[in-house]
Design an enzyme around this catalytic site. Structure first.
Site, PDB file in Angstrom:
ATOM      1  N   ASP A  77      20.436  39.820 -11.695  1.00  0.00           N
ATOM      2  CA  ASP A  77      19.116  39.379 -12.155  1.00  0.00           C
ATOM      3  C   ASP A  77      19.045  37.865 -11.929  1.00  0.00           C
ATOM      4  OD1 ASP A  77      20.600  38.378 -14.389  1.00  0.00           O
ATOM      5  OD2 ASP A  77      20.029  40.088 -15.619  1.00  0.00           O
ATOM      6  N   GLU A 126      35.273  41.274 -17.134  1.00  0.00           N
ATOM      7  CA  GLU A 126      35.299  39.871 -17.545  1.00  0.00           C
ATOM      8  C   GLU A 126      36.653  39.414 -18.098  1.00  0.00           C
ATOM      9  OE1 GLU A 126      31.946  39.495 -20.183  1.00  0.00           O
ATOM     10  OE2 GLU A 126      30.531  40.199 -18.667  1.00  0.00           O
ATOM     11  N   ASN A 137      35.331  43.731 -12.784  1.00  0.00           N
ATOM     12  CA  ASN A 137      33.968  43.204 -12.771  1.00  0.00           C
ATOM     13  C   ASN A 137      33.926  41.891 -13.550  1.00  0.00           C
ATOM     14  OD1 ASN A 137      31.114  43.764 -12.145  1.00  0.00           O
ATOM     15  ND2 ASN A 137      30.833  44.019 -14.343  1.00  0.00           N
ATOM     16  N   GLU A 188      25.315  43.476 -11.262  1.00  0.00           N
ATOM     17  CA  GLU A 188      24.411  43.231 -12.398  1.00  0.00           C
ATOM     18  C   GLU A 188      23.375  42.162 -12.054  1.00  0.00           C
ATOM     19  OE1 GLU A 188      26.486  42.617 -16.119  1.00  0.00           O
ATOM     20  OE2 GLU A 188      28.147  43.932 -15.529  1.00  0.00           O
ATOM     21  N   HIS A 206      24.514  37.369 -12.433  1.00  0.00           N
ATOM     22  CA  HIS A 206      23.470  36.926 -13.360  1.00  0.00           C
ATOM     23  C   HIS A 206      23.164  35.467 -12.992  1.00  0.00           C
ATOM     24  CE1 HIS A 206      23.624  40.517 -15.791  1.00  0.00           C
ATOM     25  NE2 HIS A 206      24.937  40.397 -15.919  1.00  0.00           N
TER      26      HIS A 206
END
Length: 453
Positions: free
Chosen positions: A271, A164, A205, A269, A241
């Protein structure tokens, strides 16, 4: 990001014999870990892709461990490898959970993605609150990367080295590292990681970089620049996300443009959160969204695979961070596979589909200790309804039920039969009921198949 939530509280105790009742609809039953004819990991491997999940080391037992081991071929430690966990006090290390996850992965023929070496969050207080010169900060970072990567040299397939680094507008995020070392901290971190392990793939990432936008373009330009400079960079991680119904239209295009730079692309990641409560319509939309993400990865040869950020809602970070949102993963809190699970299987070439016009019963172990365990069975209906229910199973290793609640359970030898209490026999279409029990075990505690009584 964080994962990790759990909790279970048994209700009142009900035991004894009762007259068995007749089912009002077909009861299809199977352990959640055996939801598909072909495990997701086998489907993914057949397409040359990874299918992974973030995990919590302490939970890798019982049903949670069974599903994690059977369904996925990659694991990511949710929090176990972050700096605040591995070095909470300067010079004092705690590798216990990280080692546990790596050992579990090796035992189940899985790869591990290390997460994460350089981040603005979840740093130990001694580091975050210290006063450091640039030279001191550089030494601290190099030592951290070298120590952690060297410990797992040859045992991890990839590392999220830098996590990030960008703001939403594509500028560099103001962090301990950027403010102290400048933008080149990213190149330095990658170089130090490669020196510590020449074989692990090294990633940058970030989140909100799934579609083509200012942030993903900044990441693209950084990776292009690093490649041109000869800095070791093997891949980019698109966290994904996502919010229900908001998969970017340019997802596949974005994956392709990064792949065209000659780096791997991983969805790291995934979801997809929804506003609670969940409904049949929302779960259907979520399944379509999961399939869209998997389809985009499968369509691009340079996309190495997809990792979900926790496979069960009981282990999801979403409810703790986004008030009123949840149900973001492929399995519900009782390990029942949701439509999203079946959508993932379909995108990977599987033929499994969720049952229609049926009620399902799923057995799970929620906690376990030296001589005892707590179990739970969830009966859920879709396209059907029940006015009364009974489920049965046969223990395969001498386990015995000692208490039950929200059901009347009897056991004769290995055979167990449980019927509804007076107040929970009705299960409407789209509804569910849960009952629980305590049991005793010795030696092993395998999950039985639940069948019609």
């Amino acid at each position: 990001m964080r994962s990790l939530r759990s909790g279970f509280s048994p209700a009142s105790l009900l035991t004894g014999a009762a007259t068995l009742v007749t089912l009002g609809a077909l009861l299809v039953a199977a352990p959640a870990a055996q939801a598909a004819d072909t495990p997701l990991r086998d489907l993914a491997a057949a397409k040359g892709k990874a299918i992974g999940t973030a995990v919590t080391g302490s939970k890798l037992t019982g049903t949670y461990g069974d599903i994690a081991g059977a369904q996925f071929n990659w694991l990511t430690p949710g929090n176990a490898m972050k700096w605040e966990t591995v070095e909470p006090s300067r010079g004092t290390y705690n590798w216990a959970e990280a080692d546990q996850i790596v050992a579990f992965a090796q035992a189940h023929n899985q790869q591990v993605r290390g997460h994460t070496l350089v981040w603005h969050s979840q740093n130990p207080d001694w580091l975050e609150n210290g006063t450091w010169t640039p030279a001191e900060l550089s030494t601290l970072l190099q030592d951290h990367i070298s120590t952690e990567v060297t410990r797992y040299k040859g045992r991890l397939a990839a590392w999220d080295v830098v996590n990030e680094p960008f703001n939403e507008d594509g500028t560099y995020r103001s962090t301990l590292w950027y403010n102290g070392l400048g933008a080149d901290y990213i190149a330095q971190a990658l170089t130090w990681a490669r020196a510590a392990d020449a074989s692990a793939k090294l990633y940058i990432n970030d989140y909100n970089v799934e579609g083509v936008n200012a942030k993903s373009t900044a990441l693209y330009n950084l990776v292009k620049s690093l490649k041109e400079r000869g800095v070791p960079i093997d891949g980019v991680g698109l966290q994904a996300h996502l919010i229900l119904g908001q998969v970017p239209a340019t997802f596949q295009q974005n994956i392709q443009r990064f792949a065209d730079l000659g780096v791997d692309v991983a969805i790291t990641e995934l979801d997809i959160r929804m506003q609670l409560p969940a409904s049949e319509a929302k779960l259907t939309q979520q399944a379509a969204d999961y399939k869209a993400v998997l389809d985009a990865c499968v369509a691009v040869s340079g996309c190495s695979g997809v990792t979900v950020w926790g496979f069960t809602d009981s282990d999801s970070w979403i409810p703790d961070v986004f008030e009123g949102y949840g149900a973001a993963t492929p399995y519900d809190e009782n390990y029942v596979p949701k439509p999203a699970y079946h959508a993932i299987a379909t995108a990977l070439g599987g033929t499994t589909t969720p049952p229609t016009g049926a009620c399902t019963a799923t057995y799970g172990v929620t906690s376990q200790w030296n001589t005892g365990f707590t179990g739970q069975v969830r009966i859920a209906c879709s396209g059907a309804a029940l006015s009364a229910w009974r489920v049965s199973w046969s223990f395969g290793a001498g386990q015995r039920i000692t208490q039950a609640w929200n059901a009347t359970c009897t056991q004769t030898g290995a055979a167990v039969s449980c019927v509804n209490a007076s107040y929970n026999g009705t299960v409407p279409n789209g509804g569910s009921v849960t009952f629980g029990f305590n049991g005793a075990w010795s030696g092993s505690n395998p999950v039985p198949a639940v069948t019609v009584g």
